[in-house]
Design a protein around this motif. Structure first.
Motif, short mmCIF file in Angstrom:
data_model
loop_
_atom_site.label_atom_id
_atom_site.label_comp_id
_atom_site.label_asym_id
_atom_site.label_seq_id
_atom_site.Cartn_x
_atom_site.Cartn_y
_atom_site.Cartn_z
N GLY A 26 0.82 -1.20 0.00
CA GLY A 26 0.00 0.00 0.00
C GLY A 26 0.86 1.24 0.00
N PHE A 27 0.37 2.30 -0.68
CA PHE A 27 1.12 3.54 -0.78
C PHE A 27 0.18 4.71 -0.56
N MET A 28 0.65 5.67 0.23
CA MET A 28 -0.12 6.85 0.57
C MET A 28 0.66 8.08 0.15
N ASN A 29 0.02 9.00 -0.57
CA ASN A 29 0.73 10.16 -1.10
C ASN A 29 -0.02 11.45 -0.85
N ARG A 30 0.73 12.47 -0.44
CA ARG A 30 0.27 13.85 -0.40
C ARG A 30 1.14 14.65 -1.37
N VAL A 31 0.51 15.32 -2.31
CA VAL A 31 1.23 16.03 -3.35
C VAL A 31 1.87 17.29 -2.79
N LEU A 32 3.12 17.52 -3.19
CA LEU A 32 3.89 18.71 -2.81
C LEU A 32 4.35 19.40 -4.08
N THR A 33 4.51 20.70 -4.04
CA THR A 33 4.98 21.43 -5.22
C THR A 33 6.44 21.82 -5.11
N GLU A 34 7.03 21.60 -3.95
CA GLU A 34 8.42 21.98 -3.75
C GLU A 34 9.24 20.77 -3.34
N ARG A 35 10.56 20.89 -3.51
CA ARG A 35 11.45 19.79 -3.25
C ARG A 35 11.78 19.64 -1.76
N GLY A 36 11.46 20.65 -0.93
CA GLY A 36 11.80 20.60 0.48
C GLY A 36 11.28 19.35 1.16
N LEU A 37 12.06 18.80 2.09
CA LEU A 37 11.75 17.51 2.69
C LEU A 37 10.62 17.61 3.71
N HIS A 38 9.83 16.56 3.78
CA HIS A 38 8.83 16.43 4.84
C HIS A 38 9.55 16.33 6.18
N PRO A 39 9.08 17.05 7.22
CA PRO A 39 9.81 17.08 8.49
C PRO A 39 9.91 15.73 9.20
N GLN A 40 8.98 14.81 8.97
CA GLN A 40 9.09 13.48 9.55
C GLN A 40 10.06 12.68 8.69
N GLU A 41 11.24 12.38 9.24
CA GLU A 41 12.31 11.83 8.41
C GLU A 41 12.01 10.44 7.87
N ARG A 42 11.05 9.74 8.47
CA ARG A 42 10.77 8.39 7.99
C ARG A 42 9.61 8.34 7.00
N ILE A 43 9.13 9.51 6.60
CA ILE A 43 8.20 9.61 5.48
C ILE A 43 9.03 9.94 4.25
N LEU A 44 8.78 9.23 3.15
CA LEU A 44 9.59 9.42 1.95
C LEU A 44 9.15 10.68 1.21
N HIS A 45 10.13 11.30 0.56
CA HIS A 45 9.87 12.46 -0.28
C HIS A 45 10.21 12.03 -1.70
N HIS A 46 9.21 12.00 -2.58
CA HIS A 46 9.43 11.31 -3.85
C HIS A 46 9.06 12.16 -5.04
N LEU A 47 9.77 11.93 -6.14
CA LEU A 47 9.47 12.55 -7.42
C LEU A 47 8.33 11.78 -8.07
N ILE A 48 7.23 12.44 -8.41
CA ILE A 48 6.10 11.74 -9.03
C ILE A 48 5.90 12.15 -10.48
N LEU A 49 6.58 13.20 -10.92
CA LEU A 49 6.58 13.55 -12.33
C LEU A 49 7.93 14.16 -12.66
N ALA A 50 8.71 13.47 -13.50
CA ALA A 50 10.01 13.97 -13.92
C ALA A 50 9.82 14.75 -15.21
N ASP A 51 9.78 16.07 -15.09
CA ASP A 51 9.52 16.92 -16.24
C ASP A 51 10.21 18.26 -16.00
N LYS A 52 10.01 19.20 -16.91
CA LYS A 52 10.61 20.53 -16.72
C LYS A 52 10.13 21.16 -15.43
N GLN A 53 8.84 20.95 -15.12
CA GLN A 53 8.30 21.39 -13.84
C GLN A 53 8.01 20.13 -13.01
N PRO A 54 9.00 19.65 -12.26
CA PRO A 54 8.81 18.39 -11.53
C PRO A 54 7.75 18.54 -10.43
#
Length: 473
Positions: A262-290
């Motif tokens: 199972g996977f749970m995602n909250r969309v972010l518009t910036e690269r800054g890391l989620h403050p909970q270090e054990r939550i992953l910060h992931h690229l979901i669209l590799a494009d000019k505007q990631p």
């Protein structure tokens, strides 16, 4: 008006699927071929490379053959979606596989991760990922140290299964990988959007090993199937593609996709890391505007239910009806496949607490454990702005009892759509021009007061934490 059509090939844990979509999100035809995963101890899960590519081609041909002739002429483009953390090595000259496919469920490289933990913060700063054995880096290092290659070193390629499938499926046979799958390896810099030399050194991998990184939307080559030639214009990972199933993903939603894991995602518009270090910060669209997401993972979803059905062997599979009459199920310590976020525990020691001899109650407990793990991760993501609703999909989202429990615990409405093959639908939305998404939820589960469920969650949480602590001692 259907206009152009898209063929989406989706290679998953249990099967290879292919679906043809129009720009309104209608699935006109589909094909599916089962694939096998071989589980052996300790911590190993493998697939045969040829099985995957043959099954994917068969599924694609089945989907195309079911189209009307006039619709077949409207096929314009193709997309490929894969498991993100399954890997293999291959020969760059001829594409021949040099290793089995080591599944995302495989944890044979966990000792490399244990040695790496003092550098966990540095790895997360570079990659957005918390080090764990499900990710490809440790698997690739294991291959380089334990496999014998009858191939010159400079010809050895390795990486996510998407890279090898691109080489097998397109006429040009390039060694390429999309940025989304690359970002899942723990070898990819989110800032530079490329392989990072320091991470390669950390895992003792040669620079020549990995394919070249390209955006998700890219002309990867010409897909060649009997009687069919299409540009392969989109490649991505399964969970990332699923977020686009009903249009541009919204920051107001918590997206949950329940397959084998199972996977749970909250969309972010910036690269800054989620403050909970054990939550992953992931690229979901590799494009000019990631585009990025904060991602939580649940290792034991459909595979946990499969595991329990094999043990309990009930006469039917009707979990929803059992859940209605079972008011006090036991508690299930869901460690099938290890434990994902926010614990990241690689050992697999599932068991029931307050066990009983009722197989139906035991399976209700497994279903509830999935809801409990979802809620535990919702709490771990609480530093983000609160979500307004949950959008749920994937095979076991068809369980009404599971969706209602997620709604009751979270206090959020849970929306489920009739089209639950959301991964393929999301890929089609990316590549069909002028796509329109006006699809309404099939069912919305509204939160209800459920004190017994909340009390079971608290008891489960205490028991689960104690269970993990006992394994770590």
């Amino acid at each position: 008006m259907r206009s152009d059509l898209c063929l989406v090939m989706d290679q998953g844990s249990h099967s290879s699927r292919a679906m043809v979509f129009d720009r309104l999100g209608n699935c006109l035809s589909q094909g599916q071929v089962q694939v096998k995963t071989r589980f052996t101890q300790p911590n190993r899960a493998e697939q045969q490379p040829d099985d995957l590519v043959i099954s994917l081609k068969r599924a694609a041909l089945e989907a195309v053959s079911k189209l009307k002739r006039e619709d077949r002429a409207k096929l314009r483009t193709a997309a490929l979606i894969t498991q993100r953390s399954s890997i293999l090595c291959w020969d760059a000259d001829n594409g021949q596989p040099l290793t089995p496919i080591i599944s995302w469920q495989d944890r044979r490289g966990f000792h490399y991760i244990e040695d790496l933990m003092p550098l966990a913060s540095m790895v997360r700063q570079l990659t957005g990922l918390y080090p764990n054995a499900h990710l490809p880096a440790s698997k690739l290092r294991w291959c380089m140290e334990h496999m014998t290659f009858n191939t010159a070193k400079h010809r050895i390629r390795g990486g996510p299964v998407a890279g090898w499938l691109i080489k097998q499926l397109v006429h040009e046979q390039p060694d390429l990988i999309d940025g989304v799958n690359a970002a899942r390896t723990m070898l990819f810099s989110l800032k530079d959007r490329n392989w990072h030399p320091e991470l390669l050194d950390l895992f003792k991998l040669p620079d020549s090993l990995l394919p070249k990184v390209r955006p998700s939307k890219y002309n990867f080559g010409t897909l060649k199937l009997p009687g069919l030639s299409l540009p392969l214009n989109f490649v991505s990972g399964d969970q990332a593609a699923a977020l686009f199933a009903f249009g541009e993903p919204s920051q107001d939603n918590l997206y949950i996709n329940l397959g084998s894991g199972g996977f749970m995602n909250r969309v972010l518009t910036e690269r800054g890391l989620h403050p909970q270090e054990r939550i992953l910060h992931h690229l979901i669209l590799a494009d000019k505007q990631p585009l990025y997401s904060a991602e939580a993972t649940i290792n034991g979803a459909a595979n946990a239910l499969d595991w329990a059905f094999n043990i309990c062997r009930p006469e039917s599979h009707d979990i929803d009806s059992w859940a209605e009459k079972c008011t006090d199920p036991p508690l299930f310590m869901n460690m099938v496949g290890g434990v994902g976020s926010p614990y990241w525990h690689s050992l697999e020691r599932p068991c029931w607490i307050n066990d009983c001899n009722d197989s139906e109650a035991r399976l209700v407990a497994v279903m509830e454990s999935i809801a409990f793990l979802i809620y535990r991760n919702i709490k771990a993501m609480s530093s983000l702005p609160p979500a307004k609703q949950i959008v749920i999909g994937g095979g076991i989202s068809r369980l009404n009892s599971l969706c209602q429990r997620v709604s009751d615990l979270s206090g959020l409405p849970v929306q489920r759509y009739e089209q639950h093959e959301i991964t393929s639908l999301g890929a089609a939305w990316q590549v069909l021009p002028n796509s329109v998404r006006d699809i309404q939820p099939e069912t919305t589960f509204h939160p209800e007061a459920n004190l017994p469920l909340e009390q079971r969650y608290q008891s489960w949480l205490e028991a689960f934490n104690d269970h993990l602590s006992s394994l770590s001692e």
